[in-house]
Design a protein around this motif. Structure first.
Motif, PDB file in Angstrom:
ATOM      1  N   ASP A  52       1.084   4.341  -2.728  1.00  0.00           N
ATOM      2  CA  ASP A  52       1.162   5.825  -2.189  1.00  0.00           C
ATOM      3  C   ASP A  52       2.353   6.483  -2.978  1.00  0.00           C
ATOM      4  OD1 ASP A  52      -1.449   5.870  -1.503  1.00  0.00           O
ATOM      5  OD2 ASP A  52      -0.918   5.776   0.560  1.00  0.00           O
TER       6      ASP A  52
ATOM      7  N   MET B 183       0.923  -1.183  -0.041  1.00  0.00           N
ATOM      8  CA  MET B 183       0.057   0.018  -0.139  1.00  0.00           C
ATOM      9  C   MET B 183       0.988   1.380   0.055  1.00  0.00           C
ATOM     10  SD  MET B 183      -3.362  -0.825   2.359  1.00  0.00           S
ATOM     11  CE  MET B 183      -4.428  -2.069   1.983  1.00  0.00           C
ATOM     12  N   GLU B 184       1.983   1.342   0.672  1.00  0.00           N
ATOM     13  CA  GLU B 184       2.594   2.390   0.745  1.00  0.00           C
ATOM     14  C   GLU B 184       3.621   2.659  -0.539  1.00  0.00           C
ATOM     15  OE1 GLU B 184       4.688   2.731   4.654  1.00  0.00           O
ATOM     16  OE2 GLU B 184       2.851   3.095   5.497  1.00  0.00           O
TER      17      GLU B 184
ATOM     18  N   ILE C 189       5.170   6.423  -1.067  1.00  0.00           N
ATOM     19  CA  ILE C 189       5.712   6.644   0.305  1.00  0.00           C
ATOM     20  C   ILE C 189       7.131   5.837   0.274  1.00  0.00           C
ATOM     21  CG2 ILE C 189       5.776   6.763   2.673  1.00  0.00           C
ATOM     22  CD1 ILE C 189       3.849   8.764   1.498  1.00  0.00           C
TER      23      ILE C 189
END
Lengths: 76, 402
Positions: free
Chosen positions: B136, B132-133, B138
């Motif tokens: 994003d 998920m990161e 990140i």
């Protein structure tokens, strides 16, 4: 910018307190929760044009009006 | 080859203490002995997943190779494109091994899946979080060695706490001053001794002494009786002290190694309401669910304006979160009912908080109401643990067998 963020926070929390005390802890005082946080991120996106992914949101870095203002000013 | 399960007996702590000495001395002189840390991590993984548990060891290796490749491939893809279906597929692929492990016992008469191993859930939480990161933007780099250190960090591998990749790698790569490290040692020792009290004295007393007695009495009485109520409290105490004790060990040992693994419990039985409770109970799990499921779901629904009412969105979020949590615990009716129970409790809690905010002037707030709130929350939580324990299942459906 500062006023804009405060206005967003006042609308979200339904309280004037955020305008009076810029160091109030939004989560501990119960003014903001996860739901409010998401709304905040969406408002920042539509009103200030800054994109904060949910992953970027670390509670301890966003827990007072002052910290949020600093973050927003930093990201512009 | 011997097999020792983490934090189970004094031998484990003794070996651990000796093995950690060089790391601790190095840290006191401002040096991180990464190669040595890798070596003893490997040794402890072999102790836990070797010997009689060798099948789990093979499963772990297979799992890690699969997940690290998946992260690598998704990262490679994400550098060029960002389609939602690819992201969803990556998440689904990442959880497939866990789903198989959780579903197998329900279809194979309780037999455990061959690809399962101790701690697969906690590793899956870490992997999904990374995917998920990466989406994003990140997590920007794919660093397999660091990912392995993060996933296989042995103090927390079996049952958490669930750390975050960016937080962990920051700790892993920073050298700390002697003062700060002494402070961490201080805390680490305190956590470990508190853990001894929790796990080896209190959890032993409630779980191994009281629980079998109360259980027998409740079963021989049959049906609903005060013994079931007694079982509820005894089980809740055992659950808390056992898990909180274990978590304290994991955090304490992490501190010795210079990693500030987040705490899992913060006096949960002092909570004023269910929402407050989930901010204090198994925190790394509930925060994981909050950040990676609830907030993302709410974000998605609001951004696409799928549902208008904020209350409906929040409630839908709670239901989704706690249903997934229920299924994650296992495919039995009582885990799923436990999830639904907590979803209902938190939805009610939110409604009450809204009502309270509206009628603030007319609702008294004093020491007595505070005590009452704690009392109600505590009993609601203990009742949910009674569901969770599966004891009602035995009592209602299998009582005759015992």
């Amino acid at each position: 910018m500062k006023d804009q963020v405060i206005e967003i926070l006042q609308n979200l929390t339904g309280s004037d307190e955020v305008g009076k005390d810029l160091d109030v802890n939004l989560f501990e005082s119960g003014l903001l929760d996860s739901m409010g946080t998401v709304q905040l991120l969406l408002e920042l996106q539509s009103q200030c044009g800054i994109d904060v992914p949910v992953s970027e949101f670390e509670r301890s870095e966003w827990d007072t009006p002052n910290k949020i203002i600093a973050k927003v000013e930093n990201m512009q | 080859m011997p097999n020792i399960q983490p934090y189970q007996n004094p031998t484990y702590f003794l070996i651990l203490g000796v093995a950690l000495l060089p790391i601790m001395i190095g840290m006191l002189f401002g040096k991180k002995l990464h190669w040595y840390q890798t070596l003893i991590s490997f040794a402890f993984l072999v102790l836990t997943f070797g010997g009689v548990k060798w099948e789990q060891g093979i499963a772990l290796i297979g799992y890690i190779v699969f997940e690290v490749c998946l992260i690598g491939l998704y990262h490679l893809y994400r550098k060029k494109k960002n389609a939602t279906w690819v992201f969803c597929s990556a998440v689904i692929l990442a959880i497939i091994p866990l789903v198989i492990v959780k579903v197998t016992p329900a279809f194979e008469n309780g037999r455990a899946s061959l690809i399962g191993f101790l701690g697969i859930s906690y590793l899956t939480f870490k992997v999904v979080q990374m995917i998920m990161e990466i989406r994003d933007g990140i997590i920007k780099e794919f660093r397999p060695w660091l990912i392995l250190q993060f996933l296989l960090f042995f103090p927390t591998i079996s049952s958490g706490p669930i750390d975050r990749y960016r937080r962990f790698t920051k700790d892993y790569n920073t050298t700390i001053t002697r003062d700060k490290y002494l402070n961490m040692l201080d805390k680490g020792v305190w956590y470990i001794f508190l853990g001894f009290l929790y796990k080896f004295i209190l959890a032993y007393f409630f779980g191994s002494r009281l629980e079998p007695m109360v259980e027998q009495l409740a079963l021989s009485h049959g049906g609903m009786s005060w013994w079931v109520v007694a079982y509820m409290y005894v089980y809740s105490m055992d659950l808390f002290f056992d898990f909180a004790g274990y978590s304290l060990f994991a955090v304490g040992i992490s501190y010795f190694m210079g990693i500030e693994t987040p705490m899992n419990f913060n006096r949960p039985f002092k909570a004023h309401n269910i929402k407050d409770f989930w901010n204090r109970w198994h925190m790394t799990l509930s925060f994981w669910f909050r950040d990676y499921i609830y907030m993302r779901l709410v974000f998605f629904i609001m951004k696409n304006k799928l549902i208008k009412s904020r209350i409906t969105i929040a409630n839908l979020g709670y239901l989704t979160l706690f249903l997934i949590m229920g299924f994650w615990h296992g495919l039995t009716w009582y885990y799923i009912v436990y999830g639904i129970f907590h979803a209902c409790a938190i939805i009610l809690c939110d409604a009450w908080l809204r009502f309270k905010k509206k009628h603030q002037a007319h609702i008294p707030s004093n020491k007595f109401t505070e005590g009452l709130a704690i009392f109600i929350t505590f009993n609601t939580v203990c009742f949910s643990f009674l569901i969770f324990s599966g004891f009602l299942n035995v009592l209602f459906f299998h009582g005759a067998l015992n």
